[in-house]
Design a protein around this motif. Sequence first.
Motif, PDB file in Angstrom:
ATOM      1  N   VAL A  78      48.050  17.034 -20.312  1.00  0.00           N
ATOM      2  CA  VAL A  78      47.994  17.106 -18.851  1.00  0.00           C
ATOM      3  C   VAL A  78      46.832  17.997 -18.413  1.00  0.00           C
ATOM      4  O   VAL A  78      46.082  17.660 -17.491  1.00  0.00           O
ATOM      5  N   TRP A  79      46.683  19.151 -19.091  1.00  0.00           N
ATOM      6  CA  TRP A  79      45.617  20.064 -18.688  1.00  0.00           C
ATOM      7  C   TRP A  79      44.236  19.465 -18.916  1.00  0.00           C
ATOM      8  O   TRP A  79      43.315  19.691 -18.131  1.00  0.00           O
ATOM      9  N   GLU A  80      44.068  18.681 -19.978  1.00  0.00           N
ATOM     10  CA  GLU A  80      42.790  18.013 -20.204  1.00  0.00           C
ATOM     11  C   GLU A  80      42.451  17.086 -19.043  1.00  0.00           C
ATOM     12  O   GLU A  80      41.294  16.909 -18.681  1.00  0.00           O
ATOM     13  N   GLU A  81      43.484  16.527 -18.448  1.00  0.00           N
ATOM     14  CA  GLU A  81      43.297  15.676 -17.275  1.00  0.00           C
ATOM     15  C   GLU A  81      43.017  16.495 -16.023  1.00  0.00           C
ATOM     16  O   GLU A  81      42.146  16.148 -15.215  1.00  0.00           O
ATOM     17  N   LEU A  82      43.742  17.620 -15.874  1.00  0.00           N
ATOM     18  CA  LEU A  82      43.654  18.401 -14.643  1.00  0.00           C
ATOM     19  C   LEU A  82      42.439  19.316 -14.593  1.00  0.00           C
ATOM     20  O   LEU A  82      41.918  19.590 -13.502  1.00  0.00           O
ATOM     21  N   ARG A  83      41.981  19.799 -15.727  1.00  0.00           N
ATOM     22  CA  ARG A  83      40.988  20.871 -15.748  1.00  0.00           C
ATOM     23  C   ARG A  83      39.669  20.469 -15.088  1.00  0.00           C
ATOM     24  O   ARG A  83      38.933  21.338 -14.607  1.00  0.00           O
ATOM     25  N   ARG A  84      39.359  19.203 -15.041  1.00  0.00           N
ATOM     26  CA  ARG A  84      38.114  18.752 -14.418  1.00  0.00           C
ATOM     27  C   ARG A  84      38.099  19.029 -12.921  1.00  0.00           C
ATOM     28  O   ARG A  84      37.036  19.072 -12.303  1.00  0.00           O
ATOM     29  N   HIS A  85      39.288  19.211 -12.365  1.00  0.00           N
ATOM     30  CA  HIS A  85      39.396  19.417 -10.917  1.00  0.00           C
ATOM     31  C   HIS A  85      39.866  20.826 -10.574  1.00  0.00           C
ATOM     32  O   HIS A  85      40.214  21.099  -9.427  1.00  0.00           O
ATOM     33  N   HIS A  86      39.892  21.720 -11.577  1.00  0.00           N
ATOM     34  CA  HIS A  86      40.371  23.077 -11.353  1.00  0.00           C
ATOM     35  C   HIS A  86      39.275  24.099 -11.652  1.00  0.00           C
ATOM     36  O   HIS A  86      38.540  23.966 -12.620  1.00  0.00           O
ATOM     37  N   LYS A  87      39.210  25.091 -10.799  1.00  0.00           N
ATOM     38  CA  LYS A  87      38.304  26.205 -11.025  1.00  0.00           C
ATOM     39  C   LYS A  87      39.038  27.261 -11.846  1.00  0.00           C
ATOM     40  O   LYS A  87      40.168  27.642 -11.529  1.00  0.00           O
ATOM     41  N   ILE A  88      38.409  27.712 -12.927  1.00  0.00           N
ATOM     42  CA  ILE A  88      39.007  28.736 -13.772  1.00  0.00           C
ATOM     43  C   ILE A  88      38.003  29.875 -13.901  1.00  0.00           C
ATOM     44  O   ILE A  88      36.957  29.723 -14.535  1.00  0.00           O
ATOM     45  N   ILE A  89      38.330  30.996 -13.306  1.00  0.00           N
ATOM     46  CA  ILE A  89      37.447  32.153 -13.307  1.00  0.00           C
ATOM     47  C   ILE A  89      38.087  33.248 -14.152  1.00  0.00           C
ATOM     48  O   ILE A  89      39.203  33.687 -13.878  1.00  0.00           O
ATOM     49  N   LYS A  90      37.400  33.666 -15.206  1.00  0.00           N
ATOM     50  CA  LYS A  90      37.884  34.758 -16.037  1.00  0.00           C
ATOM     51  C   LYS A  90      37.468  36.077 -15.406  1.00  0.00           C
ATOM     52  O   LYS A  90      36.286  36.299 -15.130  1.00  0.00           O
ATOM     53  N   LEU A  91      38.432  36.961 -15.155  1.00  0.00           N
ATOM     54  CA  LEU A  91      38.168  38.238 -14.506  1.00  0.00           C
ATOM     55  C   LEU A  91      38.302  39.375 -15.512  1.00  0.00           C
ATOM     56  O   LEU A  91      39.301  39.457 -16.235  1.00  0.00           O
ATOM     57  N   ASN A  92      37.308  40.211 -15.566  1.00  0.00           N
ATOM     58  CA  ASN A  92      37.370  41.411 -16.400  1.00  0.00           C
ATOM     59  C   ASN A  92      37.776  42.577 -15.509  1.00  0.00           C
ATOM     60  O   ASN A  92      37.042  42.964 -14.607  1.00  0.00           O
TER      61      ASN A  92
END
Length: 313
Positions: free
Chosen positions: A31-45
């Motif tokens: 599911v995530w492989e399908e969804l990730r193209r439309h999701h912003k993922i920002i890694k915060l330090n």
Amino acid sequence: MWCLGGWNCCSGTSRMSGVPIHRNTRNPTEVWEELRRHHKIIKLNVKTPETPPEDNMLRFVCMSDTHCLTSHLQFEIPKGDVFLHAGDFTRCGNASEVEEFNNWLGALPHKHKIVIAGNHELSFDPRFKGKSSIKHHHKTAHTGDGLINEIPDLGMERAELKAAVAQDNTVDLITNAVYLQDQPHTVCGVKLYGSPWQPEFCNWAFNLPRGKKCLEKWDAIPDDTDVLITHTPPVGYGDLCCTGVRAGCVELLTTVQSRVKPKYHLFGHIHEGYGVTSDGKIIFINASTCNINYVPINPPIVFDVPIPPGFSK
């Protein structure tokens, strides 16, 4: 210091959300492989702040998955206004483990302390008791000693697991914090909600089948929640296992992003998912203290939330 401003203006009443159940919900990795193209993922330090919070800010100190190892912590607990723990504070939920954790909570300086359970708190889940606890009740087809014999022991002695669930009302031993189980709680006007459930994982405590059963729990989350505390992560954020499998809940992500929209979503459960990410609107926090080898090396994660108008510390 990082925080999000603004305030929700929804009614605060829980309702059936209309969140759809994904057709492939039992395969969160796919599911995530399908969804990730439309999701912003920002890694915060993020770093622990060195200065006290401003008067109009509420400082939260977050931990999860300490697994009876608080005496082995390799760091100090930062000061703050609110201490949050997102579950798995024991190995199996026996009374001595709960008492030890409660005593540790009592020594913390935070004015407000809030705790939820996780899959390791077997004695908190009435499925294993064969009867209802005083405070909580969940129906199940499996009860008592039969179920504890069916679950994997995860490297523990079966006799220890049986002894843990034989003890009544261990939840009542949490006296130095507010224990939330599908309940809201407000601190200085900031609205929190805590829930221990997670998709099926070895059939330990607070496990539910993916899809409809999980979504029924997420439907109870009020729309105006500012800080959501669950034991499970949502799919895609802090849920990647060392095997490459995604373990988060698909419907939890949809509920969080499309309906509840909290400022912060705190969880644990997947130790190797420790850290902070964002979709640009919501801050997702996996505060697992233990790493994949059950060594408690990950420091607490701290964030500040503005106190809404009309409230003060």
